[in-house]
Design a protein around this motif. Structure first.
Motif, mmCIF file in Angstrom:
data_model
loop_
_atom_site.group_PDB
_atom_site.id
_atom_site.type_symbol
_atom_site.label_atom_id
_atom_site.label_comp_id
_atom_site.label_asym_id
_atom_site.label_seq_id
_atom_site.Cartn_x
_atom_site.Cartn_y
_atom_site.Cartn_z
ATOM 1 N N ARG A 194 20.916 16.717 21.025
ATOM 2 C CA ARG A 194 19.971 16.728 19.911
ATOM 3 C C ARG A 194 20.165 15.492 19.034
ATOM 4 O O ARG A 194 20.331 15.568 17.820
ATOM 5 C CB ARG A 194 20.113 18.004 19.080
ATOM 6 C CG ARG A 194 18.893 18.277 18.210
ATOM 7 C CD ARG A 194 18.995 19.544 17.400
ATOM 8 N NE ARG A 194 18.025 19.529 16.342
ATOM 9 C CZ ARG A 194 18.262 19.048 15.120
ATOM 10 N NH1 ARG A 194 19.446 18.592 14.800
ATOM 11 N NH2 ARG A 194 17.309 19.032 14.202
ATOM 12 N N GLU A 203 15.924 17.556 8.667
ATOM 13 C CA GLU A 203 15.560 18.541 9.685
ATOM 14 C C GLU A 203 16.767 19.370 10.112
ATOM 15 O O GLU A 203 16.654 20.572 10.354
ATOM 16 C CB GLU A 203 14.961 17.823 10.901
ATOM 17 C CG GLU A 203 13.572 17.257 10.658
ATOM 18 C CD GLU A 203 13.001 16.606 11.899
ATOM 19 O OE1 GLU A 203 13.751 16.466 12.904
ATOM 20 O OE2 GLU A 203 11.814 16.230 11.880
ATOM 21 N N THR A 204 17.926 18.727 10.179
ATOM 22 C CA THR A 204 19.152 19.454 10.547
ATOM 23 C C THR A 204 19.497 20.520 9.513
ATOM 24 O O THR A 204 19.829 21.658 9.848
ATOM 25 C CB THR A 204 20.321 18.461 10.696
ATOM 26 O OG1 THR A 204 20.013 17.515 11.721
ATOM 27 C CG2 THR A 204 21.598 19.193 11.076
ATOM 28 N N LYS A 209 17.040 23.364 9.830
ATOM 29 C CA LYS A 209 17.318 24.234 10.977
ATOM 30 C C LYS A 209 18.547 25.092 10.715
ATOM 31 O O LYS A 209 18.591 26.259 11.108
ATOM 32 C CB LYS A 209 17.518 23.390 12.237
ATOM 33 C CG LYS A 209 16.237 22.758 12.754
ATOM 34 C CD LYS A 209 16.468 22.003 14.040
ATOM 35 C CE LYS A 209 15.168 21.330 14.505
ATOM 36 N NZ LYS A 209 14.138 22.321 14.853
ATOM 37 N N GLN A 210 19.560 24.541 10.042
ATOM 38 C CA GLN A 210 20.744 25.328 9.700
ATOM 39 C C GLN A 210 20.380 26.464 8.745
ATOM 40 O O GLN A 210 20.856 27.600 8.897
ATOM 41 C CB GLN A 210 21.805 24.428 9.079
ATOM 42 C CG GLN A 210 22.460 23.475 10.062
ATOM 43 C CD GLN A 210 23.406 22.500 9.383
ATOM 44 O OE1 GLN A 210 23.368 22.306 8.161
ATOM 45 N NE2 GLN A 210 24.276 21.871 10.171
ATOM 46 N N GLU A 225 17.436 27.821 8.504
ATOM 47 C CA GLU A 225 16.642 28.794 9.262
ATOM 48 C C GLU A 225 17.538 29.696 10.094
ATOM 49 O O GLU A 225 17.318 30.911 10.180
ATOM 50 C CB GLU A 225 15.645 28.055 10.152
ATOM 51 C CG GLU A 225 14.499 27.409 9.374
ATOM 52 C CD GLU A 225 13.598 26.591 10.286
ATOM 53 O OE1 GLU A 225 13.992 26.334 11.445
ATOM 54 O OE2 GLU A 225 12.495 26.211 9.830
ATOM 55 N N ARG A 226 18.570 29.099 10.715
ATOM 56 C CA ARG A 226 19.498 29.913 11.508
ATOM 57 C C ARG A 226 20.263 30.893 10.632
ATOM 58 O O ARG A 226 20.462 32.051 10.992
ATOM 59 C CB ARG A 226 20.470 29.010 12.263
ATOM 60 C CG ARG A 226 19.875 28.343 13.490
ATOM 61 C CD ARG A 226 20.964 27.814 14.404
ATOM 62 N NE ARG A 226 21.734 26.765 13.763
ATOM 63 C CZ ARG A 226 21.443 25.467 13.841
ATOM 64 N NH1 ARG A 226 20.382 25.074 14.535
ATOM 65 N NH2 ARG A 226 22.202 24.569 13.241
#
Length: 477
Positions: free
Chosen positions: A76, A126-127, A130-131, A133-134
């Protein structure tokens, strides 16, 4: 400090050297250089770069786009394409790898610097997203409460694991369907359905909690629930104003709590039954020693309850009054049986022993943790308003209400019944006694209600519900 470690993937050696020199001048660190896709994949594993500058047109089995796709899948990594190719087909293939930049050749140093720095900032954002969101997904998935989100039209957009279990439907089958196809919400009291989630919503920024609701699935399964519905607001793309974007429904199953409450009510009812049986056994013990007045305490308790009910006492207070009436003569266990059953007038000494029974009763009962003033009522049931009673010579309001009611009921029942030393004096004389001493010896309101009851046909031994018989499981709760 280095602005970032950059892996350069370029098959033309001179161009690659030029790019590396530019990167060093701009403050970046060169993590490595690869001329083929395979070499780029190997260096990405060993050098661990922050970003890859990728030439689209690489020689070998893997071109730049194929290589970028593998880098994204394996590590990624953010990719910025460097190429002179600008045809539509190449651009479409490149878009599939979601690059963070596309820098056409030739380019200036500042263009290279801006493209890399913007790509790194975007990749970091974005990272983090995403973190988050997780983390949110993990948190929602681990909640015991069911979480269901919908769009503004009521179509389901998300369910967590608890919602899947509650609704007995997979997330893939539920998402996209209108919530009313998956469940309905009923009011527990009326069992009437709530037509829309908007009826459970409150103004912007708040959530309403509903405790007594029922969730029903299409299969007919009903579950008692507590729920809240929160509106989601977001800017409208057409006008920029904030508008309703959707709703989040949080549902907590109350089935276990309802069962626990039912078990508690049943336990409380059983405990009260045992408690009442123990009280009756204690009263019966005292009456066994005085068979001539057997049933006296129960009859006094019944009349006292009827008077108390007329005075507007609460159901709980009536239960306490019944307990006091049932036990008001328990202190007679201390009085010798020959005095209790003596068929003649008692001597002064014998009367003194008999008059000790309220205090003895108090000593027996005051250690029991009654939720009512039972021991005090037993102690004071022979007190009189003018202070002529015993054992304390209390007057007026110093005598508790329960004792004032018991005094009237006790006199009427005792004078109406036979005693070892005399025949029954009759109800008329009993009523004349309380009427003539109304407000003097006996509580005026208790006397009035007693007269009304007796003249209305009250019968001591007529089967009737006890004071506490109306206590339901709901009232216990």
């Amino acid at each position: 400090m280095s602005k970032g470690r950059i892996l350069v993937v370029e098959d033309e050696a001179i161009v690659a050297l030029d790019i590396q020199a530019r990167l060093l001048r701009l403050g970046f660190e060169v993590a490595g250089h690869a001329a083929t896709g395979a070499e780029a994949l190997r260096l990405a594993e060993t050098c661990r770069p922050d970003l890859v500058l990728m030439d689209v047109l690489l020689g070998g089995p893997l071109d730049g786009i194929d290589t970028a796709r593998e880098l994204v899948l394996r590590r990624r990594l953010p990719v910025v394409y460097l190429t002179a190719a600008s045809d539509a087909a190449t651009l479409e293939r490149a878009k599939e790898t979601s690059p963070l930049g596309y820098l056409p050749k030739p380019f200036e140093d500042h263009e290279l610097s801006v493209a890399i720095e913007m790509a790194l900032v975007k990749f970091e954002a974005e990272t983090r997203l995403k973190q988050s969101e997780r983390l949110l997904s993990t948190t929602l998935g681990s909640l015991a409460e069911a979480v269901i989100s919908t769009d503004k039209n009521g179509h389901v957009t998300y369910l967590n694991a608890s919602a899947v279990e509650l609704l007995c439907i997979s997330a893939s089958r539920a998402i996209g369907r209108h919530w009313s196809e998956l469940f309905s919400i009923l009011d527990e009291a009326s069992h009437e359905p709530v037509e829309g989630l908007e009826e459970l919503c409150v103004p912007h920024g708040a959530a309403q909690q509903c405790e007594d609701m029922i969730l029903r699935t299409p299969a007919g399964r009903e579950t008692p629930v507590a729920l809240s519905v929160s509106p989601l607001y977001a800017p409208d793309r057409t006008n920029g104003r904030e508008g309703l974007h959707g709703r989040v429904l949080v549902v907590r199953s109350m089935a276990l709590r309802k069962r626990a409450e039912a078990d508690l009510r049943n336990s409380m009812a059983a405990l009260r039954t045992t408690f009442r049986q123990t009280v009756r056994a204690l009263a019966s013990m005292a009456e066994k020693r005085d068979p001539y007045t057997a049933g006296h305490q129960q009859r006094v308790a019944r009349l006292a309850c009827a008077i108390g009910r007329g005075m507007g006492l609460s159901q709980d207070a009536l239960e306490g009054l019944e307990m006091a009436g049932t036990l008001h003569d328990v202190g007679k266990v201390y009085v010798p049986a020959e005095i209790l059953s003596k068929p003649a007038r008692l001597s002064h000494l014998e009367m003194g022993i008999m008059k000790s029974h309220p205090e003895v009763g108090f000593e027996i009962l005051h250690e029991v943790n009654f939720p009512w003033p039972v021991a005090r009522a037993v102690l004071e049931h022979h007190e009189r308003l003018d202070g002529s009673g015993y054992p304390g010579g209390l007057k007026g309001p110093d005598i508790c209400l329960e004792a004032r009611i018991l005094a009237v009921a006790d006199v009427v029942e005792a004078m109406s019944s036979h005693r070892p030393y005399r025949a029954a004096m009759g109800l008329d004389l009993a009523l004349a006694e309380i009427r003539s001493n109304r407000g003097l010896l006996y509580d005026a309101q208790a006397v009035d209600l007693c007269l009304e009851l007796m003249l209305g046909g009250f019968v001591f031994d007529e089967p009737a519900p006890a004071c506490s018989a109306a206590t339901t499981s709901e009232e216990i709760a």
